[in-house]
Design an enzyme around this catalytic site. Structure first.
Site, PDB file in Angstrom:
ATOM      1  N   TRP A  39      62.405 -14.487  20.625  1.00  0.00           N
ATOM      2  CA  TRP A  39      62.720 -13.787  21.865  1.00  0.00           C
ATOM      3  C   TRP A  39      63.223 -14.832  23.167  1.00  0.00           C
ATOM      4  CZ3 TRP A  39      61.303  -9.715  24.333  1.00  0.00           C
ATOM      5  CH2 TRP A  39      61.350  -9.587  26.000  1.00  0.00           C
ATOM      6  N   MET A  40      63.687 -14.133  23.997  1.00  0.00           N
ATOM      7  CA  MET A  40      64.091 -14.801  25.489  1.00  0.00           C
ATOM      8  C   MET A  40      63.913 -13.812  26.515  1.00  0.00           C
ATOM      9  SD  MET A  40      67.868 -15.300  26.494  1.00  0.00           S
ATOM     10  CE  MET A  40      66.850 -14.252  27.928  1.00  0.00           C
ATOM     11  N   ASP A  42      63.021 -14.548  30.766  1.00  0.00           N
ATOM     12  CA  ASP A  42      64.436 -15.621  32.496  1.00  0.00           C
ATOM     13  C   ASP A  42      65.336 -16.398  31.973  1.00  0.00           C
ATOM     14  OD1 ASP A  42      61.831 -13.734  33.225  1.00  0.00           O
ATOM     15  OD2 ASP A  42      60.558 -15.613  34.039  1.00  0.00           O
ATOM     16  N   GLN A  58      63.215 -18.524  28.863  1.00  0.00           N
ATOM     17  CA  GLN A  58      62.566 -18.561  28.453  1.00  0.00           C
ATOM     18  C   GLN A  58      62.388 -17.706  27.139  1.00  0.00           C
ATOM     19  OE1 GLN A  58      58.340 -18.298  31.171  1.00  0.00           O
ATOM     20  NE2 GLN A  58      59.801 -20.453  30.896  1.00  0.00           N
ATOM     21  N   SER A 104      58.304 -19.738  34.019  1.00  0.00           N
ATOM     22  CA  SER A 104      60.016 -20.329  34.593  1.00  0.00           C
ATOM     23  C   SER A 104      59.849 -21.249  35.329  1.00  0.00           C
ATOM     24  CB  SER A 104      59.736 -19.312  35.070  1.00  0.00           C
ATOM     25  OG  SER A 104      60.794 -18.375  34.348  1.00  0.00           O
ATOM     26  N   ASP A 161      57.036 -19.993  38.684  1.00  0.00           N
ATOM     27  CA  ASP A 161      58.284 -19.922  38.864  1.00  0.00           C
ATOM     28  C   ASP A 161      58.919 -20.771  39.819  1.00  0.00           C
ATOM     29  OD1 ASP A 161      57.661 -17.955  37.178  1.00  0.00           O
ATOM     30  OD2 ASP A 161      58.678 -16.288  38.334  1.00  0.00           O
ATOM     31  N   GLU A 214      58.535 -13.002  41.929  1.00  0.00           N
ATOM     32  CA  GLU A 214      58.808 -14.090  40.560  1.00  0.00           C
ATOM     33  C   GLU A 214      59.952 -14.184  41.187  1.00  0.00           C
ATOM     34  OE1 GLU A 214      57.953 -11.196  36.696  1.00  0.00           O
ATOM     35  OE2 GLU A 214      55.991 -12.621  37.549  1.00  0.00           O
TER      36      GLU A 214
HETATM   37  N1  DQQ Z   1      58.521 -14.654  33.108  1.00  0.00           N
HETATM   38  C1  DQQ Z   1      58.138 -16.125  32.998  1.00  0.00           C
HETATM   39  C2  DQQ Z   1      56.738 -16.091  34.031  1.00  0.00           C
HETATM   40  C3  DQQ Z   1      57.977 -15.483  35.378  1.00  0.00           C
HETATM   41  C4  DQQ Z   1      58.172 -14.004  34.667  1.00  0.00           C
HETATM   42  C5  DQQ Z   1      57.109 -15.639  31.948  1.00  0.00           C
HETATM   43  C6  DQQ Z   1      59.333 -13.401  35.178  1.00  0.00           C
HETATM   44  O1  DQQ Z   1      56.935 -17.977  35.378  1.00  0.00           O
HETATM   45  O2  DQQ Z   1      56.853 -15.212  36.614  1.00  0.00           O
HETATM   46  O3  DQQ Z   1      58.076 -15.479  31.139  1.00  0.00           O
HETATM   47  O4  DQQ Z   1      60.031 -12.037  34.017  1.00  0.00           O
END
Ligand code: DQQ
Length: 452
Positions: A39-40, A42, A58, A104, A161, A214
């Site tokens: 999976w991916m 951000d 991510q 993130s 983030d 975010e």
């Molecule tokens: N995805 C991350 C968070 C962010 C969110 C977690 C946004 O850090 O806020 O995978 O898609």
């Protein structure tokens, strides 16, 4: 210890099983950036350094779905088209503040040293990792977390983030939040280690964007300053304003993309003075399908940002993508990985991923009376489990002028650029092997290229 981890004990072990599965999946894009498997979501830590574009993201290397225990995957490119995977940069470890997940954040360079700022969960706190070998290997800072909780009495319940940038008087950080109203918080540091809270960089209204912002990003563009935030529901907003004496005076808001699949966008500045944006293109099929496929989500194509004469932020595909153009056709064509360029002289549509009798098709429609371009995914798949819908964006076209469209189709993703004004990104999963047609409906012309 990871909190959600199925049968594998290392990413390598997982990749060995998942890569063949992912590569056999007919919906897996071919020229969009993807992790080796898994999976991916951000984009993280996008930075240009010594001729290399670095893209962190991510990543769950253990299956095709999102889990709390996110990692930072890492890839590099010399020209934004071909990417080389580097080892996973950051993983949840030990009993530290990020042992449940590395979420993130961003990367900045101080000389040859790279600083990666990210959110450790749960609860959320801001952490730092440092690389002194050209961003290859990372050591987590022993003093983590560098910011352990949201400012007291600020109305913020979650904060994540971190986005860090440099100014003449030091380093600044913006952090996204959830709270009574949505905010981006502003911090300052002289040494990248100790951070002082300065107050909100910007506050929004919960009626407009919900209570959550975010993935902030903050950069200069065309003489103005731009803040990006991702808000509910999966919309990346840009805010153009004036940034002076630590005050951000807002001039204009807009959407970076009007489709359902361009989220958590992040930018970098390169050696040609360009500001380049990447967005996460979420999936629109259920978790079971992703588990079975062994992969989930891809990155948007890189887009160059500019400000137009109205002060709107405009995104266009980077010119480097022209290198992918292969066989050319005009009038009507076919392919599951194609670039299409069209002009529509009146109401009409460009149809892609179309089966010969139209049982399945994805349509980009132009309605001149309404002044709207739309991405119509309603008939994109006969599979009832995929999310469809229609997404429309306002476009200005002078009377008597044709609408100009450029669309990139890559199996399950379509990115539409209309009139150098708006973008619409979506996902579609045709079930039929023959859903490969491209054609025009209405007056105008269309040409295309197979993408290599
Ligand atoms: N995805 C991350 C968070 C962010 C969110 C977690 C946004 O850090 O806020 O995978 O898609």
């Amino acid at each position: 210890m990871r909190d959600e981890n199925p049968e594998f004990s290392s990413p390598e072990e997982a990749y060995a099983v998942l890569i063949p599965r992912a590569e056999a999946d007919r919906h897996r894009p071919r020229y969009h950036f993807l992790p080796p498997a898994g999976w991916m979501n951000d984009p993280n830590g996008t930075v240009f350094h010594k001729g290399l574009y670095h893209l962190f993201y991510q990543h769950n290397p253990y299956s095709g779905v999102w889990v709390t225990a996110q990692h930072w995957g890492h890839a590099v490119s010399r020209e934004l088209v071909h990417w080389e995977h580097w080892p996973i940069a950051l993983a949840p470890t030990g009993e530290g503040p990020d042992h449940l997940g590395v979420w993130s954040g961003s990367v900045v360079m101080e000389g040859e040293t790279a600083y990666a700022f990210y959110t450790g969960v749960r609860p959320e706190k801001q952490c730092l990792a440092i690389s002194t070998d050209g961003l290859r290997t990372w050591e987590k800072y022993a003093g983590n977390p560098i910011i352990s909780a949201p400012p007291e009495g600020s109305g913020v319940t979650e904060f994540r983030d971190p986005h860090v940038w440099r100014e003449s008087d030091g380093w600044y950080m913006a952090i996204g939040t959830v709270g009574d109203v949505p905010r981006a918080l502003l911090y300052r540091s002289g040494n990248l280690l100790e951070w002082e809270y300065l107050g909100p960089l910007l506050e929004g209204g919960k009626e407009e964007t919900g209570q959550m912002w975010e993935c902030p990003d903050f950069f200069a563009l065309g003489g103005r300053q731009v803040l990006l935030v991702t808000a509910e529901v999966r919309t990346t907003w840009y805010v153009v304003g004036d940034w002076r004496e630590r005050r951000f005076a807002v001039e204009r808001w807009g959407k970076m993309d009007w489709g359902p699949s361009f989220v958590a966008a992040r930018t970098l500045g390169d050696d040609r003075g360009r500001r380049i944006i990447f967005g996460w293109a979420p999936e629109m099929r259920p978790a079971e399908a992703l588990e079975a496929a062994g992969w989930g989500s891809c990155m948007s194509l890189p887009r160059v940002l500019s400000l137009n004469e109205r002060g709107e932020v405009v995104a266009e595909p980077v010119p480097e993508l022209l290198a992918l153009r292969g066989e050319h056709w005009e009038g009507a064509g076919e392919g599951e990985c194609v670039e299409v360029v069209a002009e529509l002289e009146g109401a009409g549509a460009v149809l892609v991923r179309r089966s010969p009798s139209g049982e399945e098709e994805t349509a980009v429609r132009w309605d001149p009376a309404a002044g709207m371009v739309s991405l119509d995914l309603e008939r994109s798949s006969l599979d009832p489990a995929t999310t469809k819908g229609g997404y429309a964006a306002p476009v200005r076209v002078a009377p008597g002028e044709a609408l100009r469209l450029r669309a990139f189709v890559d199996r399950s993703i379509i990115e539409v650029f209309a009139q150098r004004q708006v973008c619409l990104t979506g996902r579609m999963y045709p079930t039929r092997e023959d859903a490969v047609g491209v054609r025009l409906e209405g007056e105008g012309k269309v040409e295309g290229w197979e993408m290599g």
